[in-house]
Design an enzyme around this catalytic site. Structure first.
Site, PDB file in Angstrom:
ATOM      1  N   LYS A  22       1.008  -1.061  -0.105  1.00  0.00           N
ATOM      2  CA  LYS A  22       0.177   0.018   0.367  1.00  0.00           C
ATOM      3  C   LYS A  22       0.774   1.543  -0.097  1.00  0.00           C
ATOM      4  O   LYS A  22       0.440   2.380  -0.872  1.00  0.00           O
ATOM      5  CB  LYS A  22      -1.220  -0.206   1.124  1.00  0.00           C
ATOM      6  CG  LYS A  22      -0.933   0.954   1.786  1.00  0.00           C
ATOM      7  CD  LYS A  22      -2.272   1.100   2.833  1.00  0.00           C
ATOM      8  CE  LYS A  22      -1.348   1.431   4.318  1.00  0.00           C
ATOM      9  NZ  LYS A  22      -1.467   2.265   4.487  1.00  0.00           N
ATOM     10  N   ASN A  23       1.631   0.801   0.862  1.00  0.00           N
ATOM     11  CA  ASN A  23       2.532   3.071   0.721  1.00  0.00           C
ATOM     12  C   ASN A  23       4.156   3.105  -0.471  1.00  0.00           C
ATOM     13  O   ASN A  23       4.958   3.592  -0.010  1.00  0.00           O
ATOM     14  CB  ASN A  23       2.991   1.741   2.275  1.00  0.00           C
ATOM     15  CG  ASN A  23       2.555   2.926   3.614  1.00  0.00           C
ATOM     16  OD1 ASN A  23       1.125   2.885   3.402  1.00  0.00           O
ATOM     17  ND2 ASN A  23       2.996   2.238   4.847  1.00  0.00           N
ATOM     18  N   ARG A  92      -4.508  10.867   5.170  1.00  0.00           N
ATOM     19  CA  ARG A  92      -3.920  11.342   4.603  1.00  0.00           C
ATOM     20  C   ARG A  92      -3.309  11.561   3.827  1.00  0.00           C
ATOM     21  O   ARG A  92      -2.006  12.662   3.709  1.00  0.00           O
ATOM     22  CB  ARG A  92      -2.748  11.522   6.550  1.00  0.00           C
ATOM     23  CG  ARG A  92      -2.350  10.620   6.926  1.00  0.00           C
ATOM     24  CD  ARG A  92      -1.785  10.170   8.144  1.00  0.00           C
ATOM     25  NE  ARG A  92      -1.232  11.555   8.160  1.00  0.00           N
ATOM     26  CZ  ARG A  92      -1.497  12.738   8.594  1.00  0.00           C
ATOM     27  NH1 ARG A  92      -2.461  12.738   8.995  1.00  0.00           N
ATOM     28  NH2 ARG A  92      -0.214  13.365   8.710  1.00  0.00           N
ATOM     29  N   CYS A 116      -4.299  12.336  13.225  1.00  0.00           N
ATOM     30  CA  CYS A 116      -4.723  10.424  13.400  1.00  0.00           C
ATOM     31  C   CYS A 116      -4.446  10.630  14.989  1.00  0.00           C
ATOM     32  O   CYS A 116      -3.760  10.660  16.209  1.00  0.00           O
ATOM     33  CB  CYS A 116      -4.254  10.020  12.536  1.00  0.00           C
ATOM     34  SG  CYS A 116      -2.825   8.784  12.993  1.00  0.00           S
ATOM     35  N   ARG A 121       1.724  14.122  13.179  1.00  0.00           N
ATOM     36  CA  ARG A 121       1.562  14.285  12.572  1.00  0.00           C
ATOM     37  C   ARG A 121       1.578  15.310  10.801  1.00  0.00           C
ATOM     38  O   ARG A 121       1.137  15.075  10.226  1.00  0.00           O
ATOM     39  CB  ARG A 121       0.806  12.749  11.690  1.00  0.00           C
ATOM     40  CG  ARG A 121       1.395  11.204  12.069  1.00  0.00           C
ATOM     41  CD  ARG A 121       0.654   9.883  12.058  1.00  0.00           C
ATOM     42  NE  ARG A 121       0.874   9.680  10.324  1.00  0.00           N
ATOM     43  CZ  ARG A 121       0.598   8.939   9.460  1.00  0.00           C
ATOM     44  NH1 ARG A 121      -1.097   8.226  10.069  1.00  0.00           N
ATOM     45  NH2 ARG A 121       1.006   8.540   8.823  1.00  0.00           N
ATOM     46  N   ASP A 304       5.672   0.553  11.905  1.00  0.00           N
ATOM     47  CA  ASP A 304       5.086  -0.383  11.440  1.00  0.00           C
ATOM     48  C   ASP A 304       4.531  -1.660  11.839  1.00  0.00           C
ATOM     49  O   ASP A 304       4.096  -2.381  11.848  1.00  0.00           O
ATOM     50  CB  ASP A 304       4.459  -0.174   9.648  1.00  0.00           C
ATOM     51  CG  ASP A 304       4.320   1.103   9.256  1.00  0.00           C
ATOM     52  OD1 ASP A 304       4.319   1.503   9.161  1.00  0.00           O
ATOM     53  OD2 ASP A 304       4.141   1.801  10.372  1.00  0.00           O
ATOM     54  N   ILE A 326       9.077   7.216  16.680  1.00  0.00           N
ATOM     55  CA  ILE A 326       8.837   7.443  15.663  1.00  0.00           C
ATOM     56  C   ILE A 326       7.419   8.111  16.139  1.00  0.00           C
ATOM     57  O   ILE A 326       7.341   9.125  15.675  1.00  0.00           O
ATOM     58  CB  ILE A 326       8.482   6.445  14.544  1.00  0.00           C
ATOM     59  CG1 ILE A 326       9.680   6.121  14.094  1.00  0.00           C
ATOM     60  CG2 ILE A 326       7.912   7.363  13.089  1.00  0.00           C
ATOM     61  CD1 ILE A 326      10.741   6.361  13.412  1.00  0.00           C
ATOM     62  N   ARG A 396      -7.569  -1.506   5.554  1.00  0.00           N
ATOM     63  CA  ARG A 396      -7.003  -0.514   5.304  1.00  0.00           C
ATOM     64  C   ARG A 396      -5.883  -0.994   4.323  1.00  0.00           C
ATOM     65  O   ARG A 396      -5.064  -0.547   3.738  1.00  0.00           O
ATOM     66  CB  ARG A 396      -6.611   0.563   6.483  1.00  0.00           C
ATOM     67  CG  ARG A 396      -8.531   1.215   6.908  1.00  0.00           C
ATOM     68  CD  ARG A 396      -7.303   2.777   7.517  1.00  0.00           C
ATOM     69  NE  ARG A 396      -7.015   3.341   6.265  1.00  0.00           N
ATOM     70  CZ  ARG A 396      -6.748   5.202   6.861  1.00  0.00           C
ATOM     71  NH1 ARG A 396      -7.123   5.427   7.704  1.00  0.00           N
ATOM     72  NH2 ARG A 396      -6.063   6.185   5.475  1.00  0.00           N
TER      73      ARG A 396
HETATM   74  C1  EPZ Z   1       4.502   6.757   6.525  1.00  0.00           C
HETATM   75  O1  EPZ Z   1       3.936   7.800   7.093  1.00  0.00           O
HETATM   76  C2  EPZ Z   1       3.777   5.847   6.149  1.00  0.00           C
HETATM   77  N1  EPZ Z   1       2.869   5.430   5.446  1.00  0.00           N
HETATM   78  C3  EPZ Z   1       3.513   4.778   7.609  1.00  0.00           C
HETATM   79  O2  EPZ Z   1       2.560   3.574   7.608  1.00  0.00           O
HETATM   80  C4  EPZ Z   1       4.740   4.873   8.268  1.00  0.00           C
HETATM   81  O3  EPZ Z   1       4.543   4.888   9.944  1.00  0.00           O
HETATM   82  C5  EPZ Z   1       5.388   6.315   8.758  1.00  0.00           C
HETATM   83  O4  EPZ Z   1       6.001   6.436   7.593  1.00  0.00           O
HETATM   84  C6  EPZ Z   1       6.740   6.010   9.038  1.00  0.00           C
HETATM   85  O5  EPZ Z   1       7.514   4.220   8.596  1.00  0.00           O
HETATM   86  C7  EPZ Z   1       2.665   5.567   3.975  1.00  0.00           C
HETATM   87  O6  EPZ Z   1       3.619   5.787   3.709  1.00  0.00           O
HETATM   88  C8  EPZ Z   1       1.504   6.154   3.656  1.00  0.00           C
HETATM   89  P1  EPZ Z   1       6.856  10.130   8.384  1.00  0.00           P
HETATM   90  P2  EPZ Z   1       4.497   9.204   6.948  1.00  0.00           P
HETATM   91  O7  EPZ Z   1       6.449  11.764   7.555  1.00  0.00           O
HETATM   92  O8  EPZ Z   1       5.639   9.727   6.047  1.00  0.00           O
HETATM   93  C9  EPZ Z   1       7.248  13.435  12.033  1.00  0.00           C
HETATM   94  C10 EPZ Z   1       0.882   2.776   8.213  1.00  0.00           C
HETATM   95  O9  EPZ Z   1       0.759   2.026   9.011  1.00  0.00           O
HETATM   96  N2  EPZ Z   1       6.917  14.381  10.681  1.00  0.00           N
HETATM   97  O10 EPZ Z   1       7.959   9.235   8.399  1.00  0.00           O
HETATM   98  O11 EPZ Z   1       3.302  10.189   7.146  1.00  0.00           O
HETATM   99  C11 EPZ Z   1       5.758  12.887  12.344  1.00  0.00           C
HETATM  100  O12 EPZ Z   1       4.667  13.246  12.500  1.00  0.00           O
HETATM  101  C12 EPZ Z   1       1.740   3.481   8.371  1.00  0.00           C
HETATM  102  O13 EPZ Z   1       1.077   1.813   6.839  1.00  0.00           O
HETATM  103  C13 EPZ Z   1       7.200  15.509  10.673  1.00  0.00           C
HETATM  104  O14 EPZ Z   1       6.931  16.460  12.297  1.00  0.00           O
HETATM  105  O15 EPZ Z   1       5.515   9.897   8.529  1.00  0.00           O
HETATM  106  C14 EPZ Z   1       6.432  11.321  12.641  1.00  0.00           C
HETATM  107  O16 EPZ Z   1       6.923  11.634  14.343  1.00  0.00           O
HETATM  108  C15 EPZ Z   1       1.254   4.752   9.533  1.00  0.00           C
HETATM  109  N3  EPZ Z   1       6.835  16.685  10.121  1.00  0.00           N
HETATM  110  C16 EPZ Z   1       7.693  11.227  11.988  1.00  0.00           C
HETATM  111  O17 EPZ Z   1       8.192  12.800  11.411  1.00  0.00           O
HETATM  112  C17 EPZ Z   1       7.051  16.114   8.649  1.00  0.00           C
HETATM  113  O18 EPZ Z   1       6.493  17.100   8.231  1.00  0.00           O
HETATM  114  C18 EPZ Z   1       7.662  10.088  10.596  1.00  0.00           C
HETATM  115  O19 EPZ Z   1       6.498  10.258   9.977  1.00  0.00           O
HETATM  116  C19 EPZ Z   1       6.252  14.973   8.571  1.00  0.00           C
HETATM  117  C20 EPZ Z   1       6.270  13.953   9.681  1.00  0.00           C
END
Ligand code: EPZ
Length: 420
Positions: A22-23, A92, A116, A121, A304, A326, A396
């Site tokens: 999916k991702n 999102r 969420c 996030r 994850d 994370i 999902r």
């Molecule tokens: C991706 O989410 C995945 N989703 C998530 O999978 C996964 O848990 C996550 O990466 C971490 O590996 C998709 O790829 C669609 P991040 P993403 O930006 O990109 C902070 C699932 O279960 N951050 O890597 O949204 C954030 O708050 C989902 O399939 C900022 O502060 O995650 C977090 O603490 C859940 N500012 C950390 O970085 C930003 O602008 C990592 O988030 C962006 C992120």
């Protein structure tokens, strides 16, 4: 609201076929906005989020045809450069259309994703990068209003590793003028799959999979034909199922090289995992050993997989310490696992799991995608019947979960729930 009723306690034996990730599919679908022509993408999982992304592209004027597991997309007549609240609040990852829209059309109006269950996030790093590339970004009534005559290359450093932030900016940089360098970039296999897709479209990208990615912008990209990588989190989830049931599961169509950190921890927990011609065979121990983990960006232990691993550790011999680095609120499965007899406590980002001999089936509530997967793992390792409510969270990220479990000999059924 459906619920899953699972009868646990059996040593599972059999084969399961892993679906596309999916991702990886979500950013690759967004990338089709970058070029004219007909794109064909295969091994796309049949999941609600994919349909939501399709509705988003159609809402913009693209053609999106999906039948399991192939999508045919054409973004030739985009007339509406908006990702509305109604769709973004459902998923999102809709924010992934921001970079492509800005890069190809110079304008974008994208609803800010709310928080969420697992954390706030924010997308501040996505916006910081686009501003460095010359975009004008304003926030108005919950929307990001972005515009740029033409994005220009820039050096962008991510204070925090962000998967979709890296993906959004890699797509934006593909059509920018000049060279963009992403520093402290995400190294996930899904980022590499997107880079491979963009390269097939004619983008010039070096270093995907490493912490520094260089993208030399081009003037135009061409239509894409691409096959999505298999889902490493689904792969890990079935390994955890082999672990908690003492089972013997052959997992076909997966890429073991994408789950190395998880494999090392599973082997320490006592699983035997051997590579086969097209995947792996995982054989669980009579009772897992307690193993400590700390989540980290790839190639570290994936966040994850934290909830599923905690379910496995809840029956381990000994105590394990699980640290989530994370997301700030990714322990909601703890209260549900405790309802099944698990002995888990947590303070801040660290959970202490004291392994128990037996888990007991109970009524439990899914709260987010991977928490629901952890409840399935626990239910399969528990005595008696477990009912998992709000199983739409599971749907999902896991295609046909009860069919796959039934193939492994599980007594599982889905029922409509009268309550929310
Ligand atoms: C991706 O989410 C995945 N989703 C998530 O999978 C996964 O848990 C996550 O990466 C971490 O590996 C998709 O790829 C669609 P991040 P993403 O930006 O990109 C902070 C699932 O279960 N951050 O890597 O949204 C954030 O708050 C989902 O399939 C900022 O502060 O995650 C977090 O603490 C859940 N500012 C950390 O970085 C930003 O602008 C990592 O988030 C962006 C992120």
């Amino acid at each position: 609201m459906d619920k899953l009723i699972i009868k646990g306690g059996k040593r599972l034996k059999g084969e399961v076929e892993i679906t596309g990730a999916k991702n990886a599919a979500l950013p690759v679908i967004a990338a089709t906005l970058l070029a004219q022509g007909k794109h064909t993408i295969s091994r796309i999982p049949d999941l609600r989020d994919i349909k939501t992304m399709g509705r988003l592209l159609e809402n913009m004027g693209a053609e999106f045809h999906y039948e399991p597991h192939k999508a045919v997309i054409a973004a030739d007549r985009i007339k509406n450069l908006e990702a509305p609240y109604e769709l973004v609040k459902e998923m999102r990852a809709s924010v992934l259309v921001l970079g492509p829209m800005l890069a190809r059309f110079g304008r974008a109006k994208v609803s800010l994703p709310g928080g969420c269950a697992i954390g706030a996030r924010p997308i501040n790093l996505h916006l910081m990068g686009l501003e460095k590339m010359g975009a004008k970004i304003e926030l108005e009534s919950g929307y990001v209003m972005a515009s740029a005559k033409r994005l220009k290359g820039a050096v962008i450093y991510f204070d925090t590793v962000t998967v979709t932030g890296t993906e959004n900016l890699m797509m934006a940089a593909s059509l920018a003028k000049g060279v963009t360098v992403l520093e402290n970039a995400a190294r996930e296999p899904e980022v590499v799959d997107l880079a491979n897709a963009l390269t097939a479209m004619g983008a010039k990208i070096n270093g995907a999979g490493e912490s520094i990615i260089k993208i030399e912008g081009v003037d135009e990209l061409r239509p894409l034909t691409h096959k999505i990588i298999p889902d490493r989190i689904e792969t890990g989830t079935f390994m955890a199922i082999a672990g908690i049931t003492g089972g013997d599961i052959t997992i076909r169509g997966c890429m073991p090289e994408h789950v190395q950190a998880f494999l090392i921890k599973l082997k320490a927990a006592g699983l035997k995992v051997e590579e086969t011609a097209d995947g792996v065979r995982a054989v669980g121990p009579a009772r897992p050993n307690a193993v400590d983990i700390e989540t980290a960006p790839y190639p570290g232990f994936p966040t994850d997989m934290q909830a599923q691993f905690m379910a496995l550790m809840s029956k381990a011999q000994g105590t394990s310490i699980i640290t989530e680095t994370i997301f700030e609120n990714r322990f909601m499965h703890v209260a549900e696992l405790r309802r099944m007899g698990a002995d888990i406590s947590f303070k801040g980002s660290t959970a202490t799991v004291r392994g128990v001999r037996k888990l007991k089936g109970a009524n439990v509530m899914a709260t987010d995608l991977r928490a629901s997967a952890s409840l399935v793992v626990a239910a399969l390792g528990a005595e008696g019947e477990t009912t998992i409510h709000r199983v739409y969270h599971m749907d999902r990220g896991y295609e046909k979960i009860e069919e796959k479990l039934t193939m492994l000999g599980v007594d599982v059924r889905r029922e409509k729930s009268m309550t929310r």
